[in-house]
Structures are given as structure tokens and as C-alpha cells.
Motif scaffolding. Structure first.
Motif, PDB file in Angstrom:
ATOM      1  N   GLY A  87     -30.428  -6.031  -5.078  1.00 27.59           N
ATOM      2  CA  GLY A  87     -30.752  -5.040  -4.044  1.00 27.59           C
ATOM      3  C   GLY A  87     -31.794  -5.611  -3.099  1.00 27.59           C
ATOM      4  N   THR A  88     -31.531  -6.809  -2.638  1.00 26.86           N
ATOM      5  CA  THR A  88     -32.510  -7.563  -1.835  1.00 26.86           C
ATOM      6  C   THR A  88     -32.728  -6.970  -0.436  1.00 26.86           C
ATOM      7  OG1 THR A  88     -33.030  -9.797  -1.055  1.00 26.86           O
ATOM      8  CG2 THR A  88     -30.716  -9.202  -1.054  1.00 26.86           C
ATOM      9  N   GLY A  89     -31.779  -6.186   0.075  1.00 27.19           N
ATOM     10  CA  GLY A  89     -31.943  -5.548   1.391  1.00 27.19           C
ATOM     11  C   GLY A  89     -32.106  -6.583   2.486  1.00 27.19           C
ATOM     12  N   PHE A  92     -36.143  -9.029   0.438  1.00 26.08           N
ATOM     13  CA  PHE A  92     -37.407  -8.924  -0.303  1.00 26.08           C
ATOM     14  C   PHE A  92     -37.179  -8.574  -1.755  1.00 26.08           C
ATOM     15  CE2 PHE A  92     -38.302  -7.524   4.106  1.00 26.08           C
ATOM     16  CZ  PHE A  92     -38.969  -8.681   4.488  1.00 26.08           C
ATOM     17  N   ASP A 110     -26.683  -7.899  -2.742  1.00 27.84           N
ATOM     18  CA  ASP A 110     -26.799  -6.547  -2.180  1.00 27.84           C
ATOM     19  C   ASP A 110     -25.412  -5.938  -2.019  1.00 27.84           C
ATOM     20  OD1 ASP A 110     -29.356  -4.982  -0.822  1.00 27.84           O
ATOM     21  OD2 ASP A 110     -27.416  -4.258  -0.105  1.00 27.84           O
ATOM     22  N   ALA A 111     -25.371  -4.608  -2.167  1.00 31.41           N
ATOM     23  CA  ALA A 111     -24.109  -3.892  -2.077  1.00 31.41           C
ATOM     24  C   ALA A 111     -23.660  -3.696  -0.628  1.00 31.41           C
ATOM     25  CB  ALA A 111     -24.259  -2.538  -2.771  1.00 31.41           C
ATOM     26  N   LEU A 112     -24.551  -3.940   0.331  1.00 29.20           N
ATOM     27  CA  LEU A 112     -24.199  -3.714   1.746  1.00 29.20           C
ATOM     28  C   LEU A 112     -23.876  -5.031   2.459  1.00 29.20           C
ATOM     29  CD1 LEU A 112     -26.526  -1.012   3.337  1.00 29.20           C
ATOM     30  CD2 LEU A 112     -24.092  -0.868   2.812  1.00 29.20           C
ATOM     31  N   ARG A 115     -26.080  -6.412   5.440  1.00 27.05           N
ATOM     32  CA  ARG A 115     -27.372  -7.009   5.053  1.00 27.05           C
ATOM     33  C   ARG A 115     -27.148  -8.429   4.531  1.00 27.05           C
ATOM     34  NH1 ARG A 115     -29.907  -1.462   2.803  1.00 27.05           N
ATOM     35  NH2 ARG A 115     -30.309  -0.634   4.885  1.00 27.05           N
ATOM     36  N   ALA A 135     -22.249  -7.677  -3.566  1.00 25.02           N
ATOM     37  CA  ALA A 135     -21.713  -7.035  -4.774  1.00 25.02           C
ATOM     38  C   ALA A 135     -22.713  -6.010  -5.280  1.00 25.02           C
ATOM     39  CB  ALA A 135     -21.498  -8.083  -5.871  1.00 25.02           C
ATOM     40  N   ARG A 136     -22.231  -5.171  -6.164  1.00 30.12           N
ATOM     41  CA  ARG A 136     -23.149  -4.278  -6.882  1.00 30.12           C
ATOM     42  C   ARG A 136     -23.614  -5.014  -8.130  1.00 30.12           C
ATOM     43  NH1 ARG A 136     -22.228   1.697  -5.709  1.00 30.12           N
ATOM     44  NH2 ARG A 136     -23.697   1.837  -7.434  1.00 30.12           N
ATOM     45  N   ALA A 137     -24.866  -4.782  -8.470  1.00 31.45           N
ATOM     46  CA  ALA A 137     -25.449  -5.463  -9.631  1.00 31.45           C
ATOM     47  C   ALA A 137     -24.624  -5.189 -10.893  1.00 31.45           C
ATOM     48  CB  ALA A 137     -26.889  -4.987  -9.825  1.00 31.45           C
ATOM     49  N   GLU A 138     -24.121  -3.950 -11.032  1.00 31.85           N
ATOM     50  CA  GLU A 138     -23.358  -3.593 -12.237  1.00 31.85           C
ATOM     51  C   GLU A 138     -22.086  -4.440 -12.332  1.00 31.85           C
ATOM     52  OE1 GLU A 138     -24.398  -1.619  -9.718  1.00 31.85           O
ATOM     53  OE2 GLU A 138     -23.988   0.447 -10.223  1.00 31.85           O
ATOM     54  N   ARG A 156     -37.102  -4.998  -6.076  1.00 30.35           N
ATOM     55  CA  ARG A 156     -38.169  -4.203  -5.468  1.00 30.35           C
ATOM     56  C   ARG A 156     -37.530  -3.031  -4.735  1.00 30.35           C
ATOM     57  NH1 ARG A 156     -42.313  -5.280  -0.419  1.00 30.35           N
ATOM     58  NH2 ARG A 156     -40.442  -4.705   0.739  1.00 30.35           N
ATOM     59  N   ALA A 157     -38.002  -1.825  -5.020  1.00 30.05           N
ATOM     60  CA  ALA A 157     -37.562  -0.615  -4.316  1.00 30.05           C
ATOM     61  C   ALA A 157     -36.053  -0.382  -4.411  1.00 30.05           C
ATOM     62  CB  ALA A 157     -37.999  -0.671  -2.840  1.00 30.05           C
ATOM     63  N   TYR A 167     -29.067  -2.731 -14.666  1.00 24.70           N
ATOM     64  CA  TYR A 167     -28.572  -3.657 -13.635  1.00 24.70           C
ATOM     65  C   TYR A 167     -28.983  -5.101 -13.971  1.00 24.70           C
ATOM     66  CZ  TYR A 167     -28.166   0.251 -10.175  1.00 24.70           C
ATOM     67  OH  TYR A 167     -27.846   1.387  -9.486  1.00 24.70           O
TER      68      TYR A 167
HETATM   69  N1  SAM Z   1     -35.503  -5.003  -2.136  1.00 23.43           N
HETATM   70  C1  SAM Z   1     -35.602  -4.688  -0.716  1.00 23.43           C
HETATM   71  C2  SAM Z   1     -37.027  -4.350  -0.350  1.00 23.43           C
HETATM   72  O1  SAM Z   1     -37.873  -4.293  -1.227  1.00 23.43           O
HETATM   73  O2  SAM Z   1     -37.300  -4.154   0.856  1.00 23.43           O
HETATM   74  C3  SAM Z   1     -34.610  -3.601  -0.304  1.00 23.43           C
HETATM   75  C4  SAM Z   1     -34.881  -2.243  -0.824  1.00 23.43           C
HETATM   76  S1  SAM Z   1     -33.717  -1.074  -0.245  1.00 23.43           S
HETATM   77  C5  SAM Z   1     -34.625   0.396  -0.387  1.00 23.43           C
HETATM   78  C6  SAM Z   1     -32.550  -1.006  -1.591  1.00 23.43           C
HETATM   79  C7  SAM Z   1     -31.416  -1.989  -1.463  1.00 23.43           C
HETATM   80  O3  SAM Z   1     -30.730  -2.040  -2.710  1.00 23.43           O
HETATM   81  C8  SAM Z   1     -30.392  -1.632  -0.418  1.00 23.43           C
HETATM   82  O4  SAM Z   1     -30.182  -2.732   0.436  1.00 23.43           O
HETATM   83  C9  SAM Z   1     -29.122  -1.281  -1.201  1.00 23.43           C
HETATM   84  O5  SAM Z   1     -27.936  -1.650  -0.524  1.00 23.43           O
HETATM   85  C10 SAM Z   1     -29.334  -2.100  -2.467  1.00 23.43           C
HETATM   86  N2  SAM Z   1     -28.711  -1.564  -3.678  1.00 23.43           N
HETATM   87  C11 SAM Z   1     -28.852  -0.316  -4.209  1.00 23.43           C
HETATM   88  N3  SAM Z   1     -28.152  -0.196  -5.357  1.00 23.43           N
HETATM   89  C12 SAM Z   1     -27.555  -1.405  -5.565  1.00 23.43           C
HETATM   90  C13 SAM Z   1     -26.684  -1.918  -6.591  1.00 23.43           C
HETATM   91  N4  SAM Z   1     -26.303  -1.158  -7.601  1.00 23.43           N
HETATM   92  N5  SAM Z   1     -26.282  -3.199  -6.496  1.00 23.43           N
HETATM   93  C14 SAM Z   1     -26.660  -3.983  -5.439  1.00 23.43           C
HETATM   94  N6  SAM Z   1     -27.456  -3.541  -4.443  1.00 23.43           N
HETATM   95  C15 SAM Z   1     -27.911  -2.282  -4.504  1.00 23.43           C
END
Ligand code: SAM
Length: 246
Positions: A87-89, A92, A110-112, A115, A135-138, A156-157, A167
């Protein structure tokens, strides 16, 4: 986009030295400058960060991500390891970690898709050799190519600790560590994650509490060690860990 980043980058340099006892070189600072420019440019077209003031970005994104470096160096001083940032966004903590520790193999997940495309552009521009993974972490935790392949996973977050554990820990080798950035009350998160820790054969190894600047929010890192293999049924199907946390 014209912007003067001299002052915020000089603050970053001093803070990293004072808070983390690490020295940023001119090359590191140049990469942080390029990253900032790209982030702010692309942020006008897509949602990457709510923080757009460079002075705030250097503390709340870069310094906050670099806290992980101290612990990575502590556990693996020779740096020959593989890390996944889940979920690196906008990158980060994975991109700042890679800037400081280029010898580490980093996979940004990251799932998006947009990004991940942005991160590919960042890595190409900054000359960082990083694997990006849409991909999704799962899902990767259930795939042969990624399960149990990592020395460290970080997040993070992204989610609450019980969800994050499902995950992050299937991706770890036995003996590997998951490092989660958390807020003011890590003890409460750990209490809520008791069941998940037991089921997933993990234990909390260390909790680090810190503040990045005077008057800034208190933050924490929770470091979890994988003691034994993850039972084969975890992670459950994508979406399940969040819907019904362990
Ligand atoms: N880690 C970054 C930061 O600290 O700024 C991004 C935080 S953002 C709030 C959460 C991110 O996690 C989003 O980009 C979202 O797409 C990703 N995310 C949420 N659930 C996820 C999953 N199951 N697998 C992969 N990515 C995921």
C-alpha cells in the motif's frame, strides 16, 4: 513547474542528521528534489498526497519514511535483503528507503494502477532500480512468486494492525520482520491484534515511539517477527482480512 526547494531540503538534511543520525549526501538530496517536483506536478492530475507544502512534505513524508531506515540497518547491516512496501501509495516509505539504501531490493505494491504508473515514472527519472507491483497484498500473499520471499515488509497508513498482519506476514520468510508505522497508541493496536499475532505465528519484537519535530504528533513503529510458517489458509481472499479482521 518552478519551485525553490533549497530551504525545505536543507531542513530535511539537518533533521535526518539530528533525529536519525544519518547523513544525506548531495546525491540523496537531488533525488528528493526530483521526487518532490514529480509528486507536486502529478498531484495536479491525480490524488497522490494531501500534503503539498514542501516544508511539510519533507517532515511528514520523507523524514517519517526514513525512520524505517534506522531499523532496517539495525537488523540487516549488510543490506542484502528484499523488502516489500504494501500500500505504498505515492511511494511512502518505499521510495525514501530506496534512495538511502540503494543496495536493497525493493518491491512497491499498490492496488491502484495509476499510483503504480506514477511510481514507475519516479523510479525511471531518479534512476532507482525498483520493482513495482500492481496488486492487492492479499493476492500476492497467496501467490508462489511472492509468498515467504521477503526479509522485511513495511506499511504506513494502510489499515489496522490485525488487517496489516494478514497482508504482510505471509510474504515474510520465517525470521523476517514486518514494520508498521502507527500513531500515538501502539499498545492499543497490539492488544487488538493479539489474536492475529497468535494465528499468524508472529510476535511483537519492538515498539519505538518518536516525535519528528517539537509539537508534532507522537508516532510509533511496531516491529513484528515471524516465528513460524504462516498457516496455508492465510491470507484469506482479497477483501476478507479488512471485512472480518482476525
Ligand atoms: N503508504 C502510503 C503513505 O503512507 O502515504 C499510502 C497510504 S494510502 C492512505 C493507502 C494506500 O494503500 C492506497 O494507495 C491504497 O491503494 C493502498 N491499499 C489499500 N489496501 C491495499 C491492499 N489490500 N493491497 C494493496 N494496496 C492497498
Amino acid at each position: 513547474m518552478e519551485m525553490d526547494l533549497k530551504e525545505p531540503l536543507s531542513v530535511l538534511h539537518d533533521k535526518v542528521r539530528d533525529v536519525l543520525s544519518l547523513e544525506l549526501s548531495a546525491e540523496h538530496l537531488e533525488k528528493f528534489e526530483q521526487y518532490t517536483v514529480l509528486l507536486l506536478q502529478r498531484n495536479e492530475q491525480m490524488n497522490l498526497t494531501a500534503i503539498t507544502d514542501p516544508a511539510e512534505m519533507v517532515i511528514k513524508h520523507y523524514l517519517d519514511s526514513l525512520v524505517f531506515v534506522k531499523w532496517i540497518m539495525h537488523y540487516y547491516p549488510n543490506g542484502q535483503i528484499v523488502i516489500a512496501d504494501l500500500g505504498t501509495g505515492a511511494g511512502f516509505p518505499g521510495i525514501p528507503i530506496k534512495i538511502l539504501l540503494p543496495q536493497i531490493k525493493v518491491v512497491l505494491v499498490d492496488a491502484l494502477a495509476k499510483r503504480i504508473h506514477f511510481l514507475q515514472e519516479v523510479c525511471d527519472s531518479l534512476g532507482l532500480k525498483v520493482e513495482t507491483c500492481h496488486a492487492r497484498a492479499e493476492d500476492i500473499g497467496r501467490s508462489k512468486a511472492y509468498r515467504q520471499r521477503f526479509d522485511i515488509t513495511v506499511a504506513r497508513a494502510v489499515a489496522e494492525l490485525p488487517v496489516l498482519l494478514e497482508y504482510a506476514t505471509p510474504l515474510l520468510k520465517v525470521g523476517g520482520r514486518f514494520i508498521a508505522a502507527k500513531g500515538i497508541d501502539p499498545e492499543n493496536e497490539i492488544t487488538l491484534a493479539k489474536n492475529a499475532l497468535r494465528i499468524l505465528n508472529c510476535e511483537v519484537e519492538h515498539v519505538e515511539k518518536y516525535s519528528l519535530a517539537e509539537g508534532a504528533d507522537n508516532r510509533s513503529l511496531i516491529i513484528v517477527k515471524k516465528i513460524l510458517n504462516t498457516p496455508a489458509q492465510y491470507p484469506r481472499q482479497a477483501g476478507k482480512p479488512k471485512k472480518t479482521p482476525l
